[in-house]
Each structure stands twice: as structure tokens, then as C-alpha cells.
Design an enzyme around this catalytic site. Structure first.
Site, short mmCIF file in Angstrom:
data_model
loop_
_atom_site.label_atom_id
_atom_site.label_comp_id
_atom_site.label_asym_id
_atom_site.label_seq_id
_atom_site.Cartn_x
_atom_site.Cartn_y
_atom_site.Cartn_z
N VAL A 198 -0.02 -5.27 1.41
CA VAL A 198 -0.51 -4.10 0.80
C VAL A 198 0.68 -3.19 0.83
CG1 VAL A 198 -2.24 -2.40 0.96
CG2 VAL A 198 -2.81 -4.53 1.68
N HIS B 139 -12.87 4.23 -15.30
CA HIS B 139 -13.89 2.89 -15.37
C HIS B 139 -15.10 3.41 -14.78
CE1 HIS B 139 -10.11 0.23 -15.30
NE2 HIS B 139 -10.18 0.73 -16.25
#
Length: 1111
Positions: A796, A770
Site C-alpha cells: 500500500v 461514484h
């Protein structure tokens, strides 16, 4: 990738060529690049100032803080420069964690100046605009400029003035230098904008009484803007980060990528490593690298790369063979592993891409076994079951250990298997075949009844819901459960309202671009979601006129209007509030800006990848002003189960059904990656009651909407019970989520993971798939963001491997405390499968309308009778060879090919008087087109003109094969009252021979292995010419009999095959093909001579009327 670093030399060349300023820029173009191959005598001839001035030399390899590292030679003469250069050339140097070899150097004139004449200037891009930093003390000891420098933000579309520069930046600069510096900085900023820089730093910039000197410079440009800036940039070479070599294989893949609509990336990290990857998808490629490094494989990871965007079989083959070639050059004591991984594809046909990989594995099966390579495969998406089957088969047939897994296996589980951290299942469970999801069990073709209205979670009464947490501001977190959510413009401070709910069951969209497959996918999704009508109201395609396009709605065919211009579409469909843009990267900006002029549009999805960042920021600015939500660019889109999906999001129907995307669940997610969003669909469907909504915001540095935009929407949506965020390295957007959690604005459980944790383990910078996946500072690393989210209270996991487990744990808690009550599952309605896809899967068979055996254009290259077109040219087969392939399906010997070409040459034309040429000329003079004139001439070819090749071949062959003597044959034809075809000529005779026949006869006698039939025909000619001298074997007859000899004796045909070609009229084709050249010549000749309409003269016509009617 968009922002790419350029060398200092390239940056200065751009500056010297294109800067426009009243400041006197000194030493323009006075630089010289030197490497190990440099010829110093030639260099001094090209740059004579090297012999007369004091000099500076430094490496030009993207090395930061060269002065502090002692990598700048200052105030040297040429001999001193050469000595300094030789002492450091090819020397290994450590810069931070990166070790590299010094090989490229830059020499410039030394500028003597006091310290107070040094300044620092830097311009860099952010989402809201461009920041200009200035400090009045530049040079090696500039220190932390982020805290020390004066700062000025130039908002998107704003202009920078000298007055503003002097007021905001130059407060500590002596008055006599302010005007010069202000003019230079404004000129530099305009250059930065015009040439699409994303980062431009000069340290120091020296200002003396003579003018401005640019000493050291670092810069990045937006590589996606090449199509705009090519004229100014020229050919730009992007050097690799220091510590990483530029390999020819990387350049080869980059070239493939540039020529393809797909995405192909390759970065070599350690060519001697034992762990190699071939991963589909930009996001997935990062996740696999993360997992390898998490499991201790960082030192053995050989490469980073990705292939995505539906590459063809040939492109995938080229990519795969490059990887296999690299990994089989050096043996490793432990053997090697190849991880062929990927998320669940949205639109890529997995089986088609795997065919290319399988071809490469077969080609390299020897080296792969020799290097003890084990292959692990995990993939999902359209037709993935067939792809996995083919991959498993090649393992069995080649003897290479290949372990194959589908969507039933967690995406990164194969990494643990490959590295020995988890066992390899003997027979992994396989999901049902694609087709099993799609076959209708009932006979009803009716639109199915609505299966669900709101969330998959049963609604709760207000008394059962836990009270909302209070934010620090004292406002209840859910007080904004409204239609609109606020967005603050960071530059102007204006607040604009955007809808909380982007998509409903009644949402209607216009699709820009002729993307029929994506539109059909949307309609199938609508149908399976029990929508009352399709979500696509119209399409816009500026390259055709207004028309209707046919699609399926369940079993029924419907028509969707296609408009040439946007205004008509908007006017005729006022109910539309979503636009899905499949415009190309070149046209996406203009079309998006046009769409935002229509107030009815609230949401725009921009699919294109590679839109320049400067254009994206302008789109974002206007969207904020208009209250429009942008999804993308560089995205697959988003999906709201039971309501609406954008384009190819969620993949094909099998994945829609497998991931239960036909009805809403309780979990909403936001991701950058399109492929990873589909992986999230899979994880969520396996661990929770399903997806409520999911958006892939896109992989660019500046997505049109941010993580926080969508997280706030989900927070304010009652049906969403938990939120998942898949962040990534680069940018700081995730910290806003931390802030939102701390301030109580976000109260729903947030599971978050930022991919790209491996980046901190690499010695040199790696640009991931990306454009935005690159950390420019420590706070932008995935590790730092994961820790911040953990500290803020988000859930997380330790790695992506554990994401599914954490999602399940949080969801189970919500079920346990009554926040979520799973509803009873309702079986989805069924949708008929498209015929073309069913055929692709091998589920149906149908008799072909017609068959062909000479040519195949479906693959990567054209194939003539089994021979690729590249081979045709490589073998120099010529026109005769091509004709042999297409007409006779044989590769004919060279003498045969040459004979065919000679036949075409001698039959090309025979003057304007013959009937075919005459017809062509008359037709051309009547003003007809080329095809009509050519056809007019060709229609005269028959037994009387030019069509005697077949007939002559048949007559002579029959007589010869039956054992008739030449005299017997002549007498029989005379007795039967038949002409001998191929005998006789109106002009030529035994005394005036036809040179065309003579040329062919000499060649045939010299090159053909046998000429039995020709000899027989020549004996017949002796008899016929003894009676009349013009009864010669003419060119038609000669070619006919010689061709029979060729077919019978060249070794490529059986006797029956040779006779069949004569019988079906192949030989007349030679005359037709050859004479077509002449007819076209006559047509062009008449047009060139501008001849008028032809009328035949009366005196050349004999008028013979019946006597009783004559006067």
C-alpha cells in the site's frame, strides 16, 4: 449519486401518503415547516392545531442525535415554540466536525407517553438484501443499536410477513403491542421497497392504545429511481449535509447535469479557498482531492466536482465559466490555482471539451489575471495533444500562466507543482502525436500474423516456480487453477460456478445498442491484437428492423448483422458467450434479465450509469443463480490485452498502442473507475511489462461483480504474476482481500490503494462522483481500508502519487527473483485510421462536396448567417429578419424586415381560380398528400403566373439604369413586341385599384430612404393606363421594383451585390414563399370539406376536332 438523504418532513410525507398497514398511524400530515421567512399568522390558519396542542420543535437539516445535542424543544405551547425558535434561528451550531447555521425547523404535536412505549426500527439496504433492525427500547438513549437490536435479513425478491417479524424481531415486545407493531413494520418495509428507499430509520416509534406515532425519522432514497417513482415522490428537494450551504451555482450545475447525457457535478467546500479544481472523471476527481489534502491543502480546497461522459463544448463551457466566476469573486493574498486534471479518457474527445474551457478562460481572462490565477493542466485520451496545444496557446495569448502536461506526467504530479511541493519542468516531454501510432509503414493490407500467444512473461517450468503458500485450511492456494471458480450465495448458501477465464482470443460478443463507434473500436483492437476474426458477432437494436451494419476490419469493409430482438441473435450466433449492453438506464434492467435466460451467455457488461440499486440487486441475484459474471453497471468495461476488450475500454487505438494493450503482460488489475482503469493501463505500461487483464467493476454501491471476485480469478490464472486493486471509500469489499491474504487464499503480490482519503478531513459529508463512494461508518473510510490492507500484507503506497513507484518496486522484485522474465517486445501491427478521425486531427484535407454559408447546425445551437438562434429570438427579428439572414446573409433594418413580411402577407393567396391554387385543389381532391399538392401548385409559377417579380425588376432596372425616359421604355418594349412584366391585371384597373399594391405603396413611401425605381415604374404606369385602364403596376411588379430600391438603398449591399440578388432569382422567392401558405390553405380546406375526385364538366370544354375525323 444514488442514495440521497431527504428531510424528515419529506420522509414523513411519503410515509403518511403511501404506507399501507392495519395499524392506526396517528398525526398524519400534522407538521409545519418554519424558516426565517415564515408568516406565523398564515401558518396558524393553515395548521389550526398549532393553537390548541402542546408542541415539539426541532431543526430539520439532516442533523443526527438532535435530542442529545439539546436541539429539540418539547411540550411547548405556540408562544414557547416561537421563543425557542427565535433563540436558535440563524445560530451557528457545531455537530461533530461540521459547523452550520440553523435555519429550517419542523413543528409537530407533542405525544405524551411513558418510556416503555418507545421502540426503534431501521431498514437499510446491502448487497444481499435489506436488513430490518428492531429494538424494544427506543429514544435518545438507544445506544449502539448495531449490537443491541434484533436483526432480520430480507433477501432480494423476498417478501416480509407479519409472522416472521413477530418471530424474529418482537421477542421482547409486550404481547398486546406485537400485532400492531408487526403490521406497521411490514407496511413500512413495503413502503421502503415501493418508494425505493435505501435507508429508513424511526427513533422513536411510539405505540399507545390509540395507535402508532412516528416521532423522529431519517431517510435516504435512491435518486436514480426518479423515473419510476416520480408520480409518488413529486418534486423532491435534497438538502445539503449539515454544515454546507446550498449554493445556486450547485443547483445550476445539477440542472445542467439533469439535462445532459454527460455527468456534471459541483460541490462548494470553501468559496474563499485558493485551490480550485476542474477534473474530468468520477474516480480522478476523488484522487485529485485526496492529493490536495495529502499535501496540506484541505483548508484551501474550494470545491469538489467532475465532468465526464463526453460533455459537449457548450456544456463544458457552462461548467467552466461557473467555476471561473466563483473563483474570481474574492482575492487571495497568495493568488489562486486552478487544477484542470483528469485521467486518460476512454472515449471523450479531449480537444472538444477543452474548447469549452478555453472559451471560458478567454471570457474571464481579465478577472483571472486580476486574481493572479495560475492554471495547471494534465490530461490524456482521444485527441488530447490538440487539446493541450490549444490550452497552451490560450495561455500565451492571454498572458495567464498555464502549465500543460500529458500522459508522460503522472496524473497527480501537477498538484505538487501547483502547491509548490515539486518543481515545474520548463519543457515537459510530450508524447508523439496520436497519428504517429496509426500510420502503416508497410504497404501490406493483409491481416497481420499473430505476434504473441500467451502472457508477455515467458512461461516458467514448474521446477522453477516457488512453492505456493499453504492456507490456514491446509489447501494449496493454487489448487483451484481450473476453468471455474466458486462463488457462494450469501443468502441461500448455494455455490455456483463461474468461469475463471472471462475472455479468450476466440471470444465472441453481441452488442446491445447501436454503438457503432464502440464496436469499431473493438474491431480495431481485435485487428491490432492479431485475432483471426472480429470479436463482435452481432448487434441487437430493437428500434429498427433486421439489417446489416458496415464496419472496417483493417482495410477491409465487413458487414455485421443487426437484429431487432435478442432471441434471433442468440439463435443465429450460438458461439457468443459475452453480451455488452449499452442499453439506457431505463431499459438496462429488462434487457439484462432477458439475456440471462440464454445459457450460452457467461459474461455481461452493463455500461449504463444510474440504474436503481434495487434493480441492480435483482440482476446480481439472478446472475449468481445462473453462473453469469456481471461487469458494471456504471462502467466502461474491461480489457484483456491480446484477446478482447469491452466497448470503449482502453480508449482509442493511440492509447491501446501507447499502453501496449495489444499483447498481454503480467499484471492484472481491478478498479471501480473506468477513467482510472485507463490511468492504471498507463502506469502499468510504464513500470512493468504490461497488463494481463483489467476490469472496471463500476462506481455503483452494488457492482455486479466485486473486487474479490476478480482478485480470486487473477490468483487462479497462471499468467498473472501480480495484482493491483484500486479501491475507494465506501463499502467493505476490500476487507475480504485482507482476509484472503491472511488465510493464504491470495498468495500473489497485491498492490492496493483506496481513493477517497480526503473524506475524513472534510467537516461535512461530501458525496463523490461514484454512487458508492460514501462511507456510512468508520470502517468504510479509505484511510481505514488502506491501513487494514497494509496490516494484512498488501503493498500500500502512502498516496496515489506513489502508486507507480510501488508497482515498479514490486515488479522489479518479481523480475529479480525470476517469477517474471520479460519477453522481447514485438512491434504491433498497424491499423488504418478512420477518415473522420483523421480529419478531426487535421491530418488530411479533402474538397467538400458542397459549400454553405447561411446556416450551421453543428454546434450547441443553430446559427443563421453567423447569428445564434437564441439571439434571433432575443432581438425579436421576426420572419422577415430570418429571411434576411438566410437569403441575403444580412441583418436587415427593421423597416426592411417588416416590408418582407407584408409582401408575404399580400402574396399569400388570391383565390381558388388562379392556376396554382386550381392545380393544388385538383390534386388534393385526387387524394394526394400535402407535399404533392403543394408541388403541383408551385409548378405553375412562371412568367405568366406569379413569376414576374424577377422579370419586372430586371426590365425596369435596366431601363432606369440606361437613362431611358419612361415613354422611351414603353415605346421600345412595344417596338420589340415584348410585354412589360409587372404591368397589367385581368381584374384590377386604374378605376378599381388593387388594395394590396396601395398598402405596400403607402408603407414604402413612408419608410424607404429612396424610391427611385418605384417612382420610375409609377411613371410608366401613367403611360400604360392612359392607353388601357387595366395596364396598372400589379402586385408582382410593385414588389419587384420596390425590392430593388430596398436592396440598393438600405445600406447593407453594394450595387453589384444588389444586382446579383435580382439576377439569381431571389425576388421570385418572395412570391413562392408567400403563395405556399395559400396553397397549403387550399389543400387543408379541401380535405376538411371532404371534397371528392374533381372532374371538369363537359359543358365547360370546347371540343374542336379535325373536320375529316368528325361525324
Amino acid at each position: 449519486m444514488s442514495a440521497k438523504a431527504i428531510s424528515e418532513q419529506t420522509g414523513k410525507e411519503f410515509l403518511y401518503k403511501h404506507i399501507c398497514t392495519s395499524a392506526a398511524v396517528q398525526n398524519r400530515f400534522r407538521y409545519a415547516s418554519v424558516t426565517a421567512e415564515t408568516d406565523w399568522d398564515r401558518l396558524t390558519q393553515e395548521h389550526p392545531w398549532l393553537l390548541t396542542e402542546r408542541l415539539v420543535i426541532k431543526p430539520d437539516q439532516l442533523i443526527k442525535r438532535r435530542g442529545k445535542l439539546g436541539l429539540v424543544g418539547i411540550n411547548l405551547d405556540l408562544q414557547g415554540v416561537q421563543e425557542w425558535f427565535k433563540a436558535r434561528l440563524m445560530r451557528e451550531t457545531t455537530v461533530g466536525k461540521a459547523k452550520g447555521v440553523l435555519k429550517n425547523f419542523l413543528i409537530e404535536p407533542f405525544v405524551e407517553h411513558p418510556q416503555e412505549e418507545e421502540f426503534y426500527v431501521c431498514i437499510y439496504a446491502t448487497r444481499e438484501g435489506d436488513h430490518v433492525l428492531f429494538h424494544h427500547e427506543g429514544g435518545v438513549e438507544v445506544g449502539d443499536v448495531d449490537t443491541k437490536a434484533e436483526r432480520l435479513l430480507v433477501a432480494v425478491d423476498e417478501k416480509l410477513s407479519e409472522e416472521r417479524v413477530m418471530e424474529k424481531l418482537l421477542t421482547h415486545v409486550p404481547d398486546e403491542k406485537k400485532e400492531v407493531l408487526a403490521s406497521f413494520i411490514v407496511g413500512l418495509f413495503n413502503l421502503y421497497e415501493d418508494l425505493y428507499f435505501t435507508y429508513l430509520e424511526i427513533n422513536p416509534i411510539v405505540v399507545t392504545k390509540d395507535g402508532v406515532y412516528v416521532l423522529d425519522m431519517a431517510a435516504k432514497i435512491d435518486a436514480t429511481a426518479e423515473y419510476i417513482c416520480k408520480a409518488k415522490w413529486g418534486d423532491v428537494e435534497f438538502p445539503p449535509p449539515f454544515g454546507r450551504e446550498a449554493y445556486p451555482e450547485e443547483a445550476y450545475i445539477a440542472d445542467l447535469d439533469a439535462k445532459s447525457g454527460a455527468s456534471l457535478k459541483l460541490t462548494l467546500l470553501n468559496p474563499r479557498g485558493r485551490i480550485w479544481t476542474m477534473v474530468a472523471g468520477g474516480g480522478a476527481s476523488v484522487v485529485y482531492s485526496d492529493t490536495i489534502c495529502d499535501l496540506g491543502g484541505v483548508d484551501e480546497l474550494a470545491n469538489y466536482g467532475e465532468y465526464s461522459g463526453a460533455p459537449s463544448e457548450q456544456q463544458t463551457y457552462d461548467y467552466a465559466k461557473t467555476i471561473l466566476s466563483l473563483m474570481t469573486r474574492e482575492k487571495h493574498i497568495q493568488g489562486k490555482v486552478l487544477i484542470i486534471g483528469g485521467s486518460i479518457a476512454n472515449f471523450t474527445n479531449v480537444a472538444a471539451t477543452f474548447k469549452g474551457i478555453v472559451r471560458a478562460i478567454k471570457d474571464y481572462q481579465g478577472p483571472l489575471k486580476e486574481h493572479e490565477v495560475t492554471i495547471f493542466v494534465r490530461r490524456g485520451g482521444p485527441n488530447y495533444q490538440e487539446g493541450l496545444r490549444v490550452m497552451g496557446e490560450v495561455g500565451k495569448t492571454t498572458g495567464i500562466p498555464i502549465h500543460v502536461f500529458g500522459t508522460e506526467t503522472h496524473m497527480t504530479a501537477i498538484v505538487g507543482m501547483a502547491l509548490g511541493h515539486r518543481p515545474i519542468p520548463n519543457q515537459p516531454p510530450m508524447d508523439a502525436h496520436t497519428a504517429n501510432f496509426l500510420l502503416n509503414a508497410s504497404n501490406s493490407a493483409m491481416t497481420p500474423a499473430t505476434t504473441r500467444t500467451a502472457s508477455f512473461s515467458e512461461p516458467r517450468t514448474s521446477s522453477d516456480v516457488n512453492p505456493a503458500k499453504k492456507s490456514k485450511a491446509g489447501l494449496p492456494a493454487d489448487s483451484l487453477h481450473s476453468i471455474l471458480w466458486p462463488l457462494k450465495n450469501m443468502v441461500t448458501g448455494d455455490w455456483k460456478a463461474k468461469p475463471t477465464t472471462l475472455f479468450r482470443k476466440q471470444t465472441k460478443a453481441i452488442v446491445w445498442g447501436m454503438q457503432t463507434r464502440a464496436v469499431q473500436g473493438m474491431m480495431d483492437f481485435d485487428y491490432v491484437c492479431s485475432r483471426d476474426d472480429p470479436s463482435v458477432a452481432a448487434m441487437v437494436y430493437p428500434f429498427t428492423g433486421d439489417h446489416k451494419q458496415k464496419f472496417y476490419w483493417g482495410h477491409k469493409e465487413i458487414l455485421v448483422p443487426v437484429y431487432k430482438n435478442m432471441a434471433d441473435a442468440m439463435k443465429k450466433h450460438p458461439e457468443v458467450d459475452v453480451l455488452i449492453s449499452f442499453a439506457s438506464l431505463r431499459s438496462a434492467f429488462d434487457s439484462t434479465m432477458e439475456v440471462m435466460q440464454y445459457p450460452q451467455i457467461h459474461t455481461i457488461a452493463i455500461i449504463a450509469e444510474g440504474i436503481p440499486e434495487a434493480q441492480t440487486r435483482k440482476i446480481i441475484k439472478m446472475a449468481d443463480e445462473k453462473g453469469v459474471t456481471i461487469i458494471g453497471p456504471a462502467t466502461v468495461g474491461g480489457i484483456k490485452p491480446g484477446c478482447f476488450k469491452i466497448g470503449n475500454t482502453g480508449g482509442m487505438l493511440d492509447n491501446i498502442l501507447a499502453s501496449k494493450l495489444y499483447r498481454p503482460g503480467s499484471v492484472a488489475y481491478v478498479s471501480r473507475s473506468g477513467g482510472m482503469s485507463n490511468e492504471l493501463n498507463n502506469i502499468i505500461s510504464r513500470t512493468t511489462d504490461g497488463v494481463y487483464e483489467g476490469v472496471a467493476i463500476g462506481g455503483d454501491r452494488y457492482p455486479g461483480s466485486t473486487f474479490m471476485d476478480h482478485v480470486l480469478r487473477y490468483q487462479d490464472t497462471p499468467g498473472v504474476k501480480m495484482i493491483i486493486v484500486l479501491g475507494e471509500i465506501g463499502g467493505t469489499e476490500e476487507y475480504k482481500i485482507c482476509q484472503g491474504i491472511r488465510e493464504g487464499r491470495i498468495t500473489k503480490p497485491v498492490v492496493c490503494w483506496c481513493i477517497g482519503t480526503c473524506a475524513t478531513m472534510f467537516a461535512s459529508e461530501v458525496q463523490f462522483g461514484h454512487a458508492g463512494a460514501c462511507a456510512n461508518q468508520a470502517s468504510e473510510t479509505a484511510v481505514a481500508k488502506n491501513q487494514a490492507l497494509r496490516d494484512a500484507g498488501a503493498y500500500v503506497p502512502k498516496s496515489f502519487d506513489e502508486l507507480g513507484d510501488v508497482v515498479k518496486t514490486v515488479y522489479d522484485e518479481l523480475v529479480a527473483n525470476g517469477t517474471v522474465i520479460p519477453a522481447q517486445e514485438v512491434p504491433p501491427p498497424t491499423v488504418p485510421m478512420d477518415y473522420s478521425w483523421a480529419r478531426e486531427l487535421g491530418l488530411i484535407r479533402k474538397p467538400a462536396s458542397f459549400m454553405t454559408s447561411i446556416c450551421d447546425e453543428r454546434g450547441q445551437e443553430l446559427i443563421y448567417a453567423g447569428m445564434p438562434i437564441t439571439e434571433v429570438f432575443k432581438e425579436e427579428m421576426g420572419l422577415g429578419g430570418v429571411l434576411g439572414l438566410l437569403w441575403f446573409q444580412r441583418r436587415l433594418p427593421r423597416y426592411a424586415c417588416q416590408f418582407i413580411e407584408m409582401c408575404l402577407m399580400v402574396t399569400a393567396d388570391h383565390g381558388p381560380a388562379v392556376s396554382g391554387a386550381h392545380n393544388t385543389i385538383v390534386c388534393a381532391r385526387a387524394g394526394k398528400d400535402l407535399i404533392s399538392c403543394l408541388t403541383s401548385g408551385l409548378l405553375t409559377i412562371g412568367d405568366r403566373f406569379g413569376g414576374a417579380l424577377d422579370a419586372a425588376a430586371k426590365q425596369f432596372s435596366k431601363a432606369f439604369d440606361s437613362g431611358m425616359l419612361p415613354m422611351e421604355f414603353v415605346n421600345k418594349m412595344k417596338k420589340d413586341g415584348k410585354l412589360i412584366m409587372g404591368i397589367g391585371h385581368r381584374v384590377k384597373s386604374i378605376n378599381n385599384p388593387d388594395m394590396r399594391v396601395q398598402i405596400l405603396k403607402d408603407y414604402v413611401k413612408q419608410n424607404f430612404p429612396s424610391t427611385q425605381l418605384l417612382d420610375y415604374a409609377l411613371d410608366v404606369e401613367k403611360i400604360t393606363t392612359s392607353k388601357k385602364p387595366n395596364l396598372i403596376l400589379n402586385v408582382d411588379g410593385f414588389i419587384g421594383v420596390a425590392f430593388v430600391d430596398l436592396l440598393r438603398t438600405c445600406g447593407g449591399f453594394t450595387r453589384d451585390e444588389a444586382d446579383e440578388f435580382v439576377e439569381i432569382g431571389a425576388l421570385n422567392g418572395i412570391f413562392v414563399l408567400g403563395r405556399s401558405m395559400g396553397f397549403i390553405g387550399h389543400y387543408l380546406d379541401q380535405k376538411r370539406l371532404k371534397q371528392g375526385l374533381y372532374r371538369h364538366p363537359w359543358d365547360d370544354i370546347s371540343y374542336v376536332l379535325p373536320e375529316h375525323m368528325s361525324m
